[in-house]
Design a protein around this motif. Structure first.
Motif, PDB file in Angstrom:
ATOM      1  N   LEU A   1      -1.630  -3.137  -4.310  1.00 22.23           N
ATOM      2  CA  LEU A   1      -0.988  -2.611  -5.510  1.00 22.23           C
ATOM      3  C   LEU A   1      -0.466  -3.727  -6.405  1.00 22.23           C
ATOM      4  O   LEU A   1      -0.030  -4.783  -5.929  1.00 22.23           O
ATOM      5  N   LYS A   2      -0.520  -3.467  -7.703  1.00 22.99           N
ATOM      6  CA  LYS A   2      -0.078  -4.412  -8.712  1.00 22.99           C
ATOM      7  C   LYS A   2       1.030  -3.776  -9.548  1.00 22.99           C
ATOM      8  O   LYS A   2       1.101  -2.544  -9.642  1.00 22.99           O
TER       9      LYS A   2
ATOM     10  N   VAL B   1       5.725  -0.378  -8.472  1.00 20.73           N
ATOM     11  CA  VAL B   1       5.298  -1.592  -7.787  1.00 20.73           C
ATOM     12  C   VAL B   1       6.096  -2.760  -8.362  1.00 20.73           C
ATOM     13  O   VAL B   1       5.992  -3.060  -9.562  1.00 20.73           O
TER      14      VAL B   1
ATOM     15  N   ARG C   1      -9.801  -1.010  -4.737  1.00 25.27           N
ATOM     16  CA  ARG C   1      -8.429  -1.042  -4.223  1.00 25.27           C
ATOM     17  C   ARG C   1      -7.949   0.350  -3.801  1.00 25.27           C
ATOM     18  O   ARG C   1      -7.182   0.478  -2.854  1.00 25.27           O
ATOM     19  N   PHE C   2      -8.388   1.374  -4.524  1.00 31.19           N
ATOM     20  CA  PHE C   2      -7.965   2.742  -4.242  1.00 31.19           C
ATOM     21  C   PHE C   2      -9.127   3.521  -3.630  1.00 31.19           C
ATOM     22  O   PHE C   2     -10.296   3.286  -3.961  1.00 31.19           O
TER      23      PHE C   2
ATOM     24  N   SER D   1       0.834  -1.207   0.000  1.00 28.31           N
ATOM     25  CA  SER D   1       0.000   0.000   0.000  1.00 28.31           C
ATOM     26  C   SER D   1       0.861   1.246   0.000  1.00 28.31           C
ATOM     27  O   SER D   1       2.001   1.237   0.487  1.00 28.31           O
TER      28      SER D   1
ATOM     29  N   ASP E   1       0.180  -0.959 -11.793  1.00 25.54           N
ATOM     30  CA  ASP E   1      -0.118   0.355 -11.225  1.00 25.54           C
ATOM     31  C   ASP E   1       1.089   1.291 -11.298  1.00 25.54           C
ATOM     32  O   ASP E   1       0.973   2.478 -10.969  1.00 25.54           O
ATOM     33  N   THR E   2       2.222   0.760 -11.707  1.00 27.84           N
ATOM     34  CA  THR E   2       3.430   1.573 -11.819  1.00 27.84           C
ATOM     35  C   THR E   2       3.229   2.701 -12.819  1.00 27.84           C
ATOM     36  O   THR E   2       2.841   2.464 -13.968  1.00 27.84           O
TER      37      THR E   2
ATOM     38  N   VAL F   1      -9.103   0.420 -10.741  1.00 30.44           N
ATOM     39  CA  VAL F   1      -8.669   0.656  -9.362  1.00 30.44           C
ATOM     40  C   VAL F   1      -9.820   0.554  -8.364  1.00 30.44           C
ATOM     41  O   VAL F   1      -9.588   0.606  -7.145  1.00 30.44           O
TER      42      VAL F   1
ATOM     43  N   MET G   1      -3.870   3.768  -1.788  1.00 30.10           N
ATOM     44  CA  MET G   1      -3.745   2.697  -2.772  1.00 30.10           C
ATOM     45  C   MET G   1      -3.376   1.402  -2.060  1.00 30.10           C
ATOM     46  O   MET G   1      -2.302   1.310  -1.445  1.00 30.10           O
TER      47      MET G   1
END
Length: 124
Positions: free
Chosen positions: A86-87, A122, A67-68, A17, A90-91, A64, A83
């Motif tokens: 994260l995956k 991430v 998750r966000f 996160s 998501d970078t 998102v 967030m």
């Protein structure tokens, strides 16, 4: 004029996160909607989330949602993006934006002021 300064980016492992902050200054009394966008290398800027400053209505991109979480602290003139889960996808560089419109919007062209962005990476 409205100035926006993001903070809170960094490197995190997948599943972790981060909380991004965006502090607004200047003519903030005329700011009605705040949004977060992100742009990964070689990709278009994409909408992440937005929130109405006065009434708190929020909107999220499907990628998102769940998750966000976007929130705002009107006393501090700050908007946050929590967030979670994260995956690697998501970078991106995450930027906050301010709109003089009253309702959340997904189009970047609808925003009048932008911050400089903060990098979120991430790792898998």
């Amino acid at each position: 004029q409205v100035q926006l300064v993001e903070s809170g980016g960094g490197l995190v492992q997948a599943g972790g996160s981060l909380r991004l902050s965006c502090a607004a200054s200047g003519r903030t009394s005329s700011t009605y909607t705040m949004g977060w966008f992100r742009q990964a290398p070689g990709k278009e800027r994409e909408f992440v989330a937005a929130i109405s400053w006065v009434i708190g209505i929020s909107d999220y991109a499907d990628s998102v949602k769940g998750r966000f979480t976007i929130s705002r602290d009107t006393a501090k003139n700050t908007v946050y993006l929590q967030m979670n889960s994260l995956k690697p996808e998501d970078t991106a560089v995450y930027s906050c934006a301010a709109s003089l419109g009253r309702l959340p919007k997904r189009e970047s062209k609808g925003y009048d002021y932008w911050g400089q962005g903060t990098q979120v990476t991430v790792s898998s």
